[in-house]
Design a protein around this motif. Sequence first.
Motif: not given
Length: 229
Positions: A148-165
């Motif tokens: 199986a394989l799944v891909t999500n594409v999401a728009q982040l806001h604020g500092d969510q990118s930095e926090a996720s990394l």
Amino acid sequence: MTATPTPKPRLQRRVLGLSIAGAIVLALGAVGAGYVVGLDATSSAAESAGVGSGESPARPAPESGAPVAPLPEPSTEPVSLVPADCSGIYSTDWSTQMDGLVLNPAWSSESGQPAIIGSSDEELEATLQAAAPLTCRWGNEQGGSDRALVTNVAQLHGDQSEASLARMNAIGYDCYDELGGTRCIVESKDDNGTWGESHFLRDGVWVATRWMNIAPDGYTHDIVNTLWP
């Protein structure tokens, strides 16, 4: 006497273009892929006002003594790169490389099916789910399987990118600069086979892919090059 030809009216054109980011599923059967949208519209009226050339349209001179209304502030809200459906994230026909798996099989949208998210980490999963991502699944047409394989594409806001990394680095994902963004990957083996995740973050967009026993070469690169041509 030759009649003077009547000039043809100028036609207005409006161009709408669609362009976005992925995560991948595991759990015996579900799968995914995501999409991005770009909007560009022009018209003859805008061109005549200088908008298309980057110039500000001229403002009429105010009457003597009349107050001058300020120009509206430009919007600072980022344009979402997340497309409306999964057809916008690929430039390659991946069905020929998925070993019989199909995109978004009918059973995957049936009532009662669990949400499929492109990460197995609870913190990353919560951020993705809250962003209401586009979800694209590659799975067995008949139901569950060991691939199986799944891909999500999401728009982040604020500092969510930095926090996720920061979270990915903290839990041992291999992160590095790639294609104008940051790519983080992880891969492991267990009794069910080989599984992994591939995450790409750029311009506030997160392409999260989670896979089990199938990982086509160049899959994430195709999504990135489609969303950011």
